[in-house]
Write a protein that holds these residues in place. Structure first.
Motif, PDB file in Angstrom:
ATOM      1  N   ARG A 123       0.827  -1.202   0.000  1.00  0.00           N
ATOM      2  CA  ARG A 123       0.000   0.000   0.000  1.00  0.00           C
ATOM      3  C   ARG A 123       0.858   1.247   0.000  1.00  0.00           C
ATOM      4  O   ARG A 123       1.972   1.265   0.525  1.00  0.00           O
ATOM      5  CB  ARG A 123      -0.960   0.001   1.186  1.00  0.00           C
ATOM      6  CG  ARG A 123      -0.333   0.083   2.502  1.00  0.00           C
ATOM      7  CD  ARG A 123      -1.354  -0.130   3.630  1.00  0.00           C
ATOM      8  NE  ARG A 123      -0.658  -0.252   4.867  1.00  0.00           N
ATOM      9  CZ  ARG A 123      -0.258   0.784   5.607  1.00  0.00           C
ATOM     10  NH1 ARG A 123      -0.557   1.994   5.243  1.00  0.00           N
ATOM     11  NH2 ARG A 123       0.412   0.588   6.712  1.00  0.00           N
ATOM     12  N   ARG A 124       0.309   2.276  -0.615  1.00  0.00           N
ATOM     13  CA  ARG A 124       0.985   3.567  -0.691  1.00  0.00           C
ATOM     14  C   ARG A 124       0.869   4.255   0.663  1.00  0.00           C
ATOM     15  O   ARG A 124      -0.213   4.349   1.218  1.00  0.00           O
ATOM     16  CB  ARG A 124       0.328   4.432  -1.766  1.00  0.00           C
ATOM     17  CG  ARG A 124       0.918   5.816  -1.903  1.00  0.00           C
ATOM     18  CD  ARG A 124       0.236   6.593  -3.001  1.00  0.00           C
ATOM     19  NE  ARG A 124       0.515   6.048  -4.312  1.00  0.00           N
ATOM     20  CZ  ARG A 124       1.639   6.286  -4.996  1.00  0.00           C
ATOM     21  NH1 ARG A 124       2.580   7.030  -4.479  1.00  0.00           N
ATOM     22  NH2 ARG A 124       1.804   5.765  -6.188  1.00  0.00           N
ATOM     23  N   VAL A 125       1.997   4.736   1.196  1.00  0.00           N
ATOM     24  CA  VAL A 125       1.969   5.461   2.466  1.00  0.00           C
ATOM     25  C   VAL A 125       2.487   6.887   2.317  1.00  0.00           C
ATOM     26  O   VAL A 125       2.344   7.693   3.227  1.00  0.00           O
ATOM     27  CB  VAL A 125       2.748   4.724   3.583  1.00  0.00           C
ATOM     28  CG1 VAL A 125       2.057   3.429   3.952  1.00  0.00           C
ATOM     29  CG2 VAL A 125       4.191   4.472   3.193  1.00  0.00           C
ATOM     30  N   VAL A 126       3.100   7.212   1.183  1.00  0.00           N
ATOM     31  CA  VAL A 126       3.553   8.570   0.895  1.00  0.00           C
ATOM     32  C   VAL A 126       2.849   9.004  -0.384  1.00  0.00           C
ATOM     33  O   VAL A 126       2.932   8.314  -1.400  1.00  0.00           O
ATOM     34  CB  VAL A 126       5.088   8.629   0.717  1.00  0.00           C
ATOM     35  CG1 VAL A 126       5.531  10.040   0.353  1.00  0.00           C
ATOM     36  CG2 VAL A 126       5.790   8.152   1.976  1.00  0.00           C
ATOM     37  N   TRP A 127       2.141  10.134  -0.325  1.00  0.00           N
ATOM     38  CA  TRP A 127       1.330  10.574  -1.464  1.00  0.00           C
ATOM     39  C   TRP A 127       2.087  11.496  -2.394  1.00  0.00           C
ATOM     40  O   TRP A 127       1.661  12.607  -2.692  1.00  0.00           O
ATOM     41  CB  TRP A 127       0.039  11.204  -0.966  1.00  0.00           C
ATOM     42  CG  TRP A 127      -0.827  10.153  -0.406  1.00  0.00           C
ATOM     43  CD1 TRP A 127      -0.913   9.759   0.889  1.00  0.00           C
ATOM     44  CD2 TRP A 127      -1.694   9.289  -1.133  1.00  0.00           C
ATOM     45  NE1 TRP A 127      -1.783   8.704   1.021  1.00  0.00           N
ATOM     46  CE2 TRP A 127      -2.276   8.400  -0.220  1.00  0.00           C
ATOM     47  CE3 TRP A 127      -2.039   9.172  -2.484  1.00  0.00           C
ATOM     48  CZ2 TRP A 127      -3.177   7.420  -0.597  1.00  0.00           C
ATOM     49  CZ3 TRP A 127      -2.929   8.202  -2.852  1.00  0.00           C
ATOM     50  CH2 TRP A 127      -3.492   7.336  -1.913  1.00  0.00           C
ATOM     51  N   ASP A 128       3.247  11.028  -2.857  1.00  0.00           N
ATOM     52  CA  ASP A 128       4.033  11.734  -3.866  1.00  0.00           C
ATOM     53  C   ASP A 128       4.669  10.652  -4.721  1.00  0.00           C
ATOM     54  O   ASP A 128       5.112   9.634  -4.211  1.00  0.00           O
ATOM     55  CB  ASP A 128       5.108  12.604  -3.202  1.00  0.00           C
ATOM     56  CG  ASP A 128       6.089  13.180  -4.211  1.00  0.00           C
ATOM     57  OD1 ASP A 128       5.634  13.684  -5.259  1.00  0.00           O
ATOM     58  OD2 ASP A 128       7.307  13.108  -3.971  1.00  0.00           O
TER      59      ASP A 128
END
Length: 193
Positions: A123-128
């Motif tokens: 899962r993505r944990v940093v939105w960049d």
């Protein structure tokens, strides 16, 4: 009564759940729906049946899971509407001068390329997507001074500070009016998420 459990980040809950719950109540009037935030053990929670469905930014999943793309999201920069930088196009040089707020899950310290894998779910944990990091390489000062895991809270903070936050566009658009925000496109290449 049947009970269903769903895990989602707060932004997805705020934007999607009003319509989902309306339909859920029509189609399953005797059922109960429990909604919670996605935790670091989401893979195990899905596998054990504690969670029936998860909504979020997921990458690879093990063969025992089904995955479907619900939507594509773009990131935008949010500033308070009366911020001196709000009335002009955003540049990398201007970003270098601003204190920045980033969205990230609590377990970002374990992330590799902005993602964490656990229990067969990435899962993505940093939105960049990495574009910001490259853009800020030449900065002498400022940079990320606050990290938070809630997009709406990020926007509330931006609304009353001199900070700029990189947030999902749909969430930013939903709160731009109430929080009196200006939304600006990233001044660097930013791929959809």
């Amino acid at each position: 009564h049947p009970r269903f459990s769903l895990a989602a980040p707060s932004a997805a809950t705020t934007l999607m759940m009003p319509r989902v719950i309306d339909r859920f109540r029509r189609e399953a009037p005797q059922a109960e729906l429990r909604i919670q935030r996605i935790g670091p053990d989401i893979g195990e929670a899905l596998e054990s049946g504690r969670i029936d469905l998860a909504i979020g930014g997921f990458g690879r999943v093990s063969p025992g899971f089904a995955k479907e793309i619900l939507l594509e999201e773009r990131m935008v920069w949010a500033l308070r509407a009366d911020h001196p930088a709000a009335g002009q196009p955003l540049t990398v040089a201007r970003l270098c001068e601003l204190p920045l707020l980033m969205l990230s899950a609590a377990d970002m310290g374990e992330a590799v390329e902005g993602r964490v894998s656990s229990g067969g779910v990435e899962r993505r944990v940093v939105w960049d997507d990495g574009g910001l990091e490259k853009a800020l390489e030449g900065c002498d000062q400022r940079g990320v001074v606050v990290t938070i895991d809630d997009a709406q809270a990020a926007l509330a903070i931006v609304a009353s500070t001199d900070m700029a936050a990189l947030v999902p566009k749909r969430t930013a658009e939903a709160w731009a009016g109430p929080y009196r925000l200006a939304l600006l496109e990233p001044p660097y290449e930013s791929r959809p998420i």
